[in-house]
Design an enzyme around this catalytic site. Structure first.
Site, PDB file in Angstrom:
ATOM      1  N   GLY A 104      -6.616  15.487 -18.388  1.00 15.67           N
ATOM      2  CA  GLY A 104      -6.411  16.827 -18.922  1.00 15.67           C
ATOM      3  C   GLY A 104      -6.066  17.836 -17.853  1.00 15.67           C
ATOM      4  O   GLY A 104      -5.272  18.757 -18.075  1.00 15.67           O
ATOM      5  N   THR A 105      -6.665  17.677 -16.670  1.00 15.76           N
ATOM      6  CA  THR A 105      -6.385  18.609 -15.573  1.00 15.76           C
ATOM      7  C   THR A 105      -4.920  18.570 -15.186  1.00 15.76           C
ATOM      8  O   THR A 105      -4.277  19.617 -15.019  1.00 15.76           O
ATOM      9  CB  THR A 105      -7.263  18.262 -14.351  1.00 15.76           C
TER      10      THR A 105
ATOM     11  N   ASN B  47     -15.539  24.395 -23.687  1.00 17.51           N
ATOM     12  CA  ASN B  47     -16.295  23.188 -23.358  1.00 17.51           C
ATOM     13  C   ASN B  47     -17.786  23.436 -23.188  1.00 17.51           C
ATOM     14  O   ASN B  47     -18.591  22.519 -23.329  1.00 17.51           O
ATOM     15  CB  ASN B  47     -15.741  22.539 -22.084  1.00 17.51           C
TER      16      ASN B  47
ATOM     17  N   GLN C 113     -11.257  19.460 -25.856  1.00 17.49           N
ATOM     18  CA  GLN C 113     -12.497  19.269 -26.606  1.00 17.49           C
ATOM     19  C   GLN C 113     -12.302  19.152 -28.117  1.00 17.49           C
ATOM     20  O   GLN C 113     -13.271  18.927 -28.846  1.00 17.49           O
ATOM     21  CB  GLN C 113     -13.458  20.433 -26.322  1.00 17.49           C
TER      22      GLN C 113
ATOM     23  N   GLY D 285      -8.093  11.542 -22.514  1.00 19.22           N
ATOM     24  CA  GLY D 285      -8.540  10.354 -23.220  1.00 19.22           C
ATOM     25  C   GLY D 285     -10.040  10.196 -23.293  1.00 19.22           C
ATOM     26  O   GLY D 285     -10.583   9.812 -24.341  1.00 19.22           O
TER      27      GLY D 285
ATOM     28  N   THR E  54       4.327   4.826 -12.462  1.00 22.03           N
ATOM     29  CA  THR E  54       4.206   3.731 -13.420  1.00 22.03           C
ATOM     30  C   THR E  54       3.078   4.021 -14.401  1.00 22.03           C
ATOM     31  O   THR E  54       1.971   4.387 -14.013  1.00 22.03           O
ATOM     32  CB  THR E  54       3.928   2.408 -12.683  1.00 22.03           C
TER      33      THR E  54
ATOM     34  N   CYS F  34     -25.540  25.829 -10.709  1.00 24.52           N
ATOM     35  CA  CYS F  34     -26.539  25.686  -9.638  1.00 24.52           C
ATOM     36  C   CYS F  34     -26.609  24.272  -9.094  1.00 24.52           C
ATOM     37  O   CYS F  34     -26.917  24.063  -7.925  1.00 24.52           O
ATOM     38  CB  CYS F  34     -27.921  26.096 -10.139  1.00 24.52           C
TER      39      CYS F  34
END
Length: 419
Positions: free
Chosen positions: A76-77, A154, A182, A204, A241, A329
């Site tokens: 996704g990034t 998210n 999401q 995925g 590929t 944190c």
């Protein structure tokens, strides 16, 4: 394929999901016998290419689009980054509109772009996590290349009106992208191609496929500039590929997502609601973050006042329950979650937040067990916490001053480390 550990109750499905057994079975042949390169000229590779094309059709069905509008990526990034990169390259403009509550894939990319001469407007959200359509419209400028706004958050699950925003962007002549990682199964996406959304990102591992495969939907007639430059794979839109086994798995996962959508939107929602309502009945000083009737059906972000989230997560882990913190944190940062901060939560409350996210493989028994564990655990932690307004030592304890002193000490320590 081994089943999940029987002693673990997994309530962190927004972080990742279990690979479905059906998905694993679909992938196996492409990790063993059918290992040909789909770009090869010989029939051994061409057969693999056929399965790649079939997977593309299955993913396209999830979005109601054509297979040619599906570009397979690594995650996704990458899909998020590619959409913004494409808009900047094709438009020649240097301004981006996004929100203060995006995933780090967008937050960090836009921060980098800002340092390198691009303009970024990050829209605020309301205390319930919702976004104003008027704010979006007012933020669009003549030099805006793209508006990028997630579909479902998210951390809180709050859903944004992306189709209305996409229509607004079209009227303004600006490209629109949504991080929809999401949403599969939780929102019906089969009308995406009929909307004005130009780009959409999927991952995925958020829909029971493996990690390491993603999707960038690019609407028909929307120009795409390759973000990963290499061979002519993906019709020249993404070099490298193809990860065939994972793509085939993603195709099978897309099928399952459509088959199980009713379960996700109803049974899973009922599990989430029962979990929240029972905790609200049993525990005081507990708050649900995000507009409750405008959230993904599986997501619950809860503030347990007077207790640090890290302590809660540690005790949950000991009990075999997986959840996650709404705070940064755990990564060594002093700053609480940027999402919760944007919603106006105080640092103390933001650090008390835990996200629970439910999924297809969760059962009523999971919820029952979690509800047996959590209330007495919170009561025990609160009894030990000097932040608790009812702590026995509070008659001689200045909670506010102690907290300020602690945060100053932590800040000084971290500053010394960073030097």
């Amino acid at each position: 394929m081994h089943a999940p550990r029987h002693d673990v109750i997994y309530l962190d499905n927004n972080a990742t999901t279990r690979v479905a057994p059906e998905v694993f079975e679909a992938m196996v042949p492409f990790l063993t016998d059918s290992y040909g390169n789909p770009s090869s000229a010989y029939s051994f590779g061409k057969r693999v290419e056929g399965h790649l094309n079939l997977a593309r059709e299955k993913v396209a069905a999830l979005l109601g689009c054509t297979p040619k509008e599906i570009i397979f990526t690594s995650c996704g990034t990458e899909s998020d980054n590619a959409a913004i990169w494409t808009a900047l390259q094709t438009s020649g403009k240097k301004h981006i509109v996004t929100t203060q509550v995006e995933h780090s894939a967008i937050m960090n990319q836009t921060e980098w772009l800002e340092k390198n001469g691009y303009g970024v407007t990050r829209l605020p959200v309301a205390p319930d996590g919702t976004l104003s359509l008027a704010d979006v419209e007012n933020a669009i400028r003549d030099d805006t290349a793209i508006v990028s706004i997630m579909w479902g958050n998210n951390e809180t699950g709050v859903v944004f009106p992306v189709e209305e925003i996409a229509a607004l962007c079209k009227r303004k002549g600006v490209l629109f992208h949504t991080d929809a990682v999401q949403t599969p199964g939780k929102i019906d996406l089969r009308h995406v191609a009929k909307s004005d959304i130009n780009f959409l990102s999927l991952s995925g591992h958020k829909l029971h496929a493996p990690k390491g495969v993603g999707v960038l939907y690019a609407k028909k007639r929307t120009k795409v500039v390759p973000y990963v430059i290499g061979g002519g794979q993906e019709r020249g839109k993404r070099g490298g590929t193809e990860n065939v086994a994972s793509i085939v798995g993603l195709g099978r996962a897309a099928e399952l997502t459509l088959e199980r959508m009713h379960d996700e939107q109803n049974r899973v929602r009922a599990l989430r609601d029962r979990f929240e309502n029972t905790l609200l009945e049993r525990l005081p000083h507990l708050y649900i973050n995000g507009k409750r009737d405008q959230r993904l059906p599986n997501t619950s972000n809860i503030a347990f006042d007077f207790v640090e989230a890290e302590a809660i997560l540690m005790h949950l882990d000991r009990a075999g329950i997986c959840a996650s913190s709404g705070s940064a944190c755990t990564t060594g940062s002093l700053d609480p979650s940027h999402v919760l901060s944007a919603m106006g939560l105080t640092p103390a409350r933001a650090r008390s937040c835990v996200r629970f996210s439910f999924g297809h493989y969760n059962s009523d028994a999971d919820i029952d067990h979690a509800l047996e564990i959590i209330p007495p655990m919170i009561e025990k932690l609160r009894a030990m916490s000097p932040l608790n307004a009812e702590h026995t030592d509070n008659f001689a304890y200045d909670v506010v001053a102690a907290r300020e002193k602690e945060e100053k000490l932590m800040a000084a320590t971290m500053a010394a480390i960073n030097e």
